[in-house]
Motif scaffolding. Structure first.
Motif, PDB file in Angstrom:
ATOM      1  N   GLY A  77     -27.052  -9.519  17.960  1.00 49.25           N
ATOM      2  CA  GLY A  77     -26.922 -10.718  17.134  1.00 49.25           C
ATOM      3  C   GLY A  77     -25.541 -10.840  16.513  1.00 49.25           C
ATOM      4  O   GLY A  77     -25.151 -11.910  16.038  1.00 49.25           O
ATOM      5  N   ILE A  78     -24.775  -9.751  16.546  1.00 53.73           N
ATOM      6  CA  ILE A  78     -23.420  -9.772  15.999  1.00 53.73           C
ATOM      7  C   ILE A  78     -22.561 -10.823  16.710  1.00 53.73           C
ATOM      8  O   ILE A  78     -21.611 -11.350  16.133  1.00 53.73           O
ATOM      9  CB  ILE A  78     -22.769  -8.353  16.078  1.00 53.73           C
ATOM     10  CG1 ILE A  78     -21.528  -8.247  15.200  1.00 53.73           C
ATOM     11  CG2 ILE A  78     -22.452  -7.951  17.497  1.00 53.73           C
ATOM     12  CD1 ILE A  78     -21.799  -8.335  13.729  1.00 53.73           C
ATOM     13  N   LEU A 123     -29.659  -7.144  27.363  1.00 55.41           N
ATOM     14  CA  LEU A 123     -29.920  -7.522  25.971  1.00 55.41           C
ATOM     15  C   LEU A 123     -31.319  -7.129  25.516  1.00 55.41           C
ATOM     16  O   LEU A 123     -31.781  -7.565  24.459  1.00 55.41           O
ATOM     17  CB  LEU A 123     -29.731  -9.033  25.799  1.00 55.41           C
ATOM     18  CG  LEU A 123     -28.294  -9.545  25.928  1.00 55.41           C
ATOM     19  CD1 LEU A 123     -28.254 -11.063  25.887  1.00 55.41           C
ATOM     20  CD2 LEU A 123     -27.411  -8.974  24.830  1.00 55.41           C
ATOM     21  N   SER A 124     -31.993  -6.288  26.297  1.00 55.58           N
ATOM     22  CA  SER A 124     -33.410  -6.026  26.015  1.00 55.58           C
ATOM     23  C   SER A 124     -33.654  -5.446  24.618  1.00 55.58           C
ATOM     24  O   SER A 124     -34.631  -5.788  23.963  1.00 55.58           O
ATOM     25  CB  SER A 124     -34.003  -5.121  27.090  1.00 55.58           C
ATOM     26  OG  SER A 124     -33.327  -3.900  27.084  1.00 55.58           O
ATOM     27  N   LYS A 125     -32.732  -4.605  24.150  1.00 56.49           N
ATOM     28  CA  LYS A 125     -32.960  -4.000  22.824  1.00 56.49           C
ATOM     29  C   LYS A 125     -32.814  -5.024  21.701  1.00 56.49           C
ATOM     30  O   LYS A 125     -33.584  -5.031  20.745  1.00 56.49           O
ATOM     31  CB  LYS A 125     -32.008  -2.834  22.595  1.00 56.49           C
ATOM     32  CG  LYS A 125     -32.390  -1.623  23.420  1.00 56.49           C
ATOM     33  CD  LYS A 125     -31.575  -0.414  23.059  1.00 56.49           C
ATOM     34  CE  LYS A 125     -31.976   0.750  23.971  1.00 56.49           C
ATOM     35  NZ  LYS A 125     -30.995   1.827  23.921  1.00 56.49           N
ATOM     36  N   THR A 126     -31.798  -5.855  21.829  1.00 54.87           N
ATOM     37  CA  THR A 126     -31.610  -6.907  20.826  1.00 54.87           C
ATOM     38  C   THR A 126     -32.792  -7.857  20.860  1.00 54.87           C
ATOM     39  O   THR A 126     -33.312  -8.280  19.823  1.00 54.87           O
ATOM     40  CB  THR A 126     -30.313  -7.691  21.117  1.00 54.87           C
ATOM     41  OG1 THR A 126     -29.221  -6.783  21.114  1.00 54.87           O
ATOM     42  CG2 THR A 126     -30.075  -8.766  20.067  1.00 54.87           C
ATOM     43  N   ARG A 127     -33.199  -8.162  22.067  1.00 50.97           N
ATOM     44  CA  ARG A 127     -34.322  -9.069  22.262  1.00 50.97           C
ATOM     45  C   ARG A 127     -35.573  -8.527  21.568  1.00 50.97           C
ATOM     46  O   ARG A 127     -36.243  -9.226  20.821  1.00 50.97           O
ATOM     47  CB  ARG A 127     -34.542  -9.192  23.773  1.00 50.97           C
ATOM     48  CG  ARG A 127     -35.608 -10.132  24.185  1.00 50.97           C
ATOM     49  CD  ARG A 127     -35.766 -10.023  25.709  1.00 50.97           C
ATOM     50  NE  ARG A 127     -37.042 -10.568  26.103  1.00 50.97           N
ATOM     51  CZ  ARG A 127     -37.250 -11.855  26.315  1.00 50.97           C
ATOM     52  NH1 ARG A 127     -36.257 -12.706  26.188  1.00 50.97           N
ATOM     53  NH2 ARG A 127     -38.435 -12.284  26.631  1.00 50.97           N
ATOM     54  N   LEU A 161     -23.427  -3.978  24.717  1.00 50.85           N
ATOM     55  CA  LEU A 161     -24.610  -4.710  24.253  1.00 50.85           C
ATOM     56  C   LEU A 161     -25.880  -4.162  24.887  1.00 50.85           C
ATOM     57  O   LEU A 161     -26.978  -4.394  24.389  1.00 50.85           O
ATOM     58  CB  LEU A 161     -24.463  -6.206  24.548  1.00 50.85           C
ATOM     59  CG  LEU A 161     -23.482  -6.948  23.658  1.00 50.85           C
ATOM     60  CD1 LEU A 161     -23.509  -8.437  23.947  1.00 50.85           C
ATOM     61  CD2 LEU A 161     -23.782  -6.708  22.178  1.00 50.85           C
ATOM     62  N   ASP A 162     -25.727  -3.427  26.002  1.00 45.57           N
ATOM     63  CA  ASP A 162     -26.903  -2.841  26.658  1.00 45.57           C
ATOM     64  C   ASP A 162     -27.502  -1.719  25.822  1.00 45.57           C
ATOM     65  O   ASP A 162     -28.680  -1.414  25.945  1.00 45.57           O
ATOM     66  CB  ASP A 162     -26.527  -2.307  28.043  1.00 45.57           C
ATOM     67  CG  ASP A 162     -25.287  -1.413  28.004  1.00 45.57           C
ATOM     68  OD1 ASP A 162     -24.283  -1.819  27.384  1.00 45.57           O
ATOM     69  OD2 ASP A 162     -25.329  -0.316  28.577  1.00 45.57           O
ATOM     70  N   GLY A 163     -26.700  -1.105  24.962  1.00 48.04           N
ATOM     71  CA  GLY A 163     -27.203   0.068  24.252  1.00 48.04           C
ATOM     72  C   GLY A 163     -27.594  -0.223  22.813  1.00 48.04           C
ATOM     73  O   GLY A 163     -27.764   0.688  22.017  1.00 48.04           O
TER      74      GLY A 163
END
Ligand code: GDP
Length: 298
Positions: A259-260, A7-11, A252-254
């Motif tokens: 947040g969806i 989740l690093s990108k969303t984070r 979700l990794d990419g």
């Protein structure tokens, strides 16, 4: 660990913005709330969820007479968690004879998710049978054979173009004959042809009702997390044609659009049950709102 890195990108997308608000404001006013609102919307949480999260936050701030913006962070995190606890989040299919139908449009990661799920359930000691009932796309069958081998489960296939319902019929017979715990069906998802899709699903449901009434039925929709609000629209359309009981949110990794997951819970009342955070067989995680939100903020 996998969840946090996945989740690093969303984070990065949500957290850096949020943190700068908590440190940048000296008092709690309308501007403060508006900035938070903007970040949640940019983070793909959707209007519904965002509005309700902000309302809840305001209420908490008032009730607890909080004056310091920095103290709002925990309240915000709790409000997001609360927004995600809806629907039936039980994994009932794990504890009894079950059929899991997996639907989703091409490219969202349906076949991959079916393969990963087969491996996961097998690892839990379940006897799993895979059904390749997405006979529309020739390559899907080939791909599923590889996943079945990787997961070490039996696959019931059909010729390309065969009637998906007949594949399910054969698979039910096999599941009963082998005393399988879980029949996992990779099913079609041609949303552009809704009438056909509906007809196809209706036939499958009818066969399951008639041939395997004792089995618990779960229908999971696979959605591509990188498509943000589009994923939400797809979920809505599938919910119109099938008895959707849960969602698998992939890739979700990419993406920074994780947040969806919050928007889906809030708008559809259908729980996200698994998330995909990579391409290999172990990259499917049971979804848990608590750890999901913690992975985004802690
Ligand atoms: P289908 O057409 O819906 O069956 O999609 P596939 O299962 O063939 O997947 C499409 C592509 O997405 C493949 O390259 C998969 O490896 C990739 N994919 C699926 N799930 C994930 C995921 O959770 N993370 C990442 N990074 N890639 C994924």
């Amino acid at each position: 660990k996998r969840l946090v890195s996945g989740l690093s990108k969303t984070r990065a997308n949500i957290v850096s913005g949020i943190d700068s608000i908590f440190s940048g404001f000296s008092s709690i006013d309308e501007d403060f709330y508006e900035e938070i609102e903007e970040i949640l919307i940019m983070g793909d949480l959707g209007i519904n969820a965002t509005t309700s999260i902000i309302e809840n936050l305001k209420k908490q701030v008032e009730e607890k007479r909080i004056k310091d913006p920095a103290e709002c962070k925990k309240l915000l995190i709790d409000s997001i968690k609360q927004e995600m606890t809806v629907g039936n989040t039980e994994y009932e299919f794990e504890n009894r004879k079950s059929v899991i139908l997996v639907i989703g449009v091409n490219g969202v990661g349906k076949t991959t998710s079916v393969g990963k799920l087969a491996g996961k359930l097998k690892d839990q000691g379940k006897k799993v049978i895979l059904a390749a009932a997405d006979t529309f796309r020739a390559a899907a069958g080939e791909q599923l054979i590889q996943w079945a081998n990787r997961a070490g489960v039996e696959l019931i296939g059909g010729q390309p173009g065969a009637d998906p319902a007949s594949v399910v019929f054969d698979a039910v017979a096999a599941a009963k004959a082998r005393n399988a715990d879980i029949l996992l069906c990779d099913t079609a998802g041609r949303l552009h042809n809704k009438k056909n899709l509906m007809e196809e699903l209706r036939k499958i449901y009818r066969i399951l009702e008639k041939e395997y009434p004792e089995a618990y039925l779960e229908t999971l929709v696979v959605l591509d997390g990188t498509t943000g609000q589009n994923a939400l629209a797809q979920a809505r359309q599938f919910a119109e044609v099938a008895k959707v009981t849960g969602i698998i949110l992939t890739k979700l990794d990419g993406t920074a659009k994780g947040g969806i997951a919050v928007a889906i819970h809030s708008e559809l009342d259908i729980p996200v049950k698994y998330i995909g955070v990579g391409e290999s067989i172990e990259d499917l995680e049971k979804f848990n709102a608590e750890s999901f939100v913690n992975a985004l903020f802690d």
